[in-house]
Design a protein around this motif. Sequence first.
Motif, PDB file in Angstrom:
ATOM      1  N   GLU A  43       0.831  -1.204   0.000  1.00  0.00           N
ATOM      2  CA  GLU A  43       0.000   0.000   0.000  1.00  0.00           C
ATOM      3  C   GLU A  43       0.867   1.257   0.000  1.00  0.00           C
ATOM      4  OE1 GLU A  43      -3.198   2.238   2.898  1.00  0.00           O
ATOM      5  OE2 GLU A  43      -3.073   0.061   2.983  1.00  0.00           O
ATOM      6  N   LEU A  44       1.946   1.258   0.772  1.00  0.00           N
ATOM      7  CA  LEU A  44       2.875   2.398   0.787  1.00  0.00           C
ATOM      8  C   LEU A  44       3.499   2.597  -0.588  1.00  0.00           C
ATOM      9  CD1 LEU A  44       4.556   4.603   2.188  1.00  0.00           C
ATOM     10  CD2 LEU A  44       6.162   2.787   2.856  1.00  0.00           C
ATOM     11  N   ALA A  45       3.991   1.513  -1.171  1.00  0.00           N
ATOM     12  CA  ALA A  45       4.627   1.601  -2.491  1.00  0.00           C
ATOM     13  C   ALA A  45       3.626   2.078  -3.540  1.00  0.00           C
ATOM     14  CB  ALA A  45       5.211   0.247  -2.882  1.00  0.00           C
ATOM     15  N   GLU A  46       2.420   1.553  -3.504  1.00  0.00           N
ATOM     16  CA  GLU A  46       1.389   1.954  -4.463  1.00  0.00           C
ATOM     17  C   GLU A  46       1.006   3.419  -4.269  1.00  0.00           C
ATOM     18  OE1 GLU A  46      -1.426   1.826  -7.521  1.00  0.00           O
ATOM     19  OE2 GLU A  46       0.155   0.399  -7.049  1.00  0.00           O
ATOM     20  N   SER A  47       0.920   3.864  -3.037  1.00  0.00           N
ATOM     21  CA  SER A  47       0.582   5.268  -2.757  1.00  0.00           C
ATOM     22  C   SER A  47       1.650   6.208  -3.308  1.00  0.00           C
ATOM     23  CB  SER A  47       0.443   5.497  -1.256  1.00  0.00           C
ATOM     24  OG  SER A  47      -0.616   4.741  -0.734  1.00  0.00           O
ATOM     25  N   ILE A  48       2.900   5.850  -3.134  1.00  0.00           N
ATOM     26  CA  ILE A  48       3.995   6.671  -3.667  1.00  0.00           C
ATOM     27  C   ILE A  48       3.927   6.708  -5.185  1.00  0.00           C
ATOM     28  CG2 ILE A  48       6.504   6.829  -3.933  1.00  0.00           C
ATOM     29  CD1 ILE A  48       6.675   5.618  -1.068  1.00  0.00           C
ATOM     30  N   TRP A  49       3.758   5.536  -5.798  1.00  0.00           N
ATOM     31  CA  TRP A  49       3.719   5.449  -7.258  1.00  0.00           C
ATOM     32  C   TRP A  49       2.543   6.253  -7.829  1.00  0.00           C
ATOM     33  CZ3 TRP A  49       6.296   4.958 -11.395  1.00  0.00           C
ATOM     34  CH2 TRP A  49       5.683   4.679 -12.604  1.00  0.00           C
ATOM     35  N   ARG A  50       1.352   6.086  -7.244  1.00  0.00           N
ATOM     36  CA  ARG A  50       0.169   6.780  -7.763  1.00  0.00           C
ATOM     37  C   ARG A  50       0.286   8.290  -7.592  1.00  0.00           C
ATOM     38  NH1 ARG A  50      -5.515   4.058  -7.224  1.00  0.00           N
ATOM     39  NH2 ARG A  50      -5.831   5.928  -8.428  1.00  0.00           N
ATOM     40  N   ALA A  51       0.818   8.736  -6.458  1.00  0.00           N
ATOM     41  CA  ALA A  51       0.990  10.180  -6.251  1.00  0.00           C
ATOM     42  C   ALA A  51       1.933  10.749  -7.301  1.00  0.00           C
ATOM     43  CB  ALA A  51       1.525  10.453  -4.846  1.00  0.00           C
ATOM     44  N   ARG A  52       3.026  10.042  -7.572  1.00  0.00           N
ATOM     45  CA  ARG A  52       3.996  10.516  -8.569  1.00  0.00           C
ATOM     46  C   ARG A  52       3.391  10.530  -9.963  1.00  0.00           C
ATOM     47  NH1 ARG A  52       6.346  12.922 -11.602  1.00  0.00           N
ATOM     48  NH2 ARG A  52       8.522  12.782 -12.185  1.00  0.00           N
ATOM     49  N   LYS A  53       2.545   9.545 -10.240  1.00  0.00           N
ATOM     50  CA  LYS A  53       1.948   9.406 -11.563  1.00  0.00           C
ATOM     51  C   LYS A  53       0.797  10.389 -11.789  1.00  0.00           C
ATOM     52  CE  LYS A  53      -0.243   5.846 -14.388  1.00  0.00           C
ATOM     53  NZ  LYS A  53      -0.726   4.477 -14.418  1.00  0.00           N
TER      54      LYS A  53
END
Length: 65
Positions: A43-53
């Motif tokens: 969830e942390l990794a996905e949150s970082i990726w989605r925010a950047r994207k």
Amino acid sequence: MAAPLEPLARLLNALSKLPGVGKRSALRLAYHILEQPEVDVRELAESIWRARKEIHNCAVCGNYA
């Protein structure tokens, strides 16, 4: 002290690139992440990726949009 495992070394390197995070703080964060349930880490990794994207600078005002 034994050489850290390669994945841990990569994680430490990535975390220490964050502003205000030195080597000791990166190590503390890495150990904390490694102790978390896999679902929380994903969830942390996905949150970082989605925010950047999905978040970008507005072409008009320069704020995040």
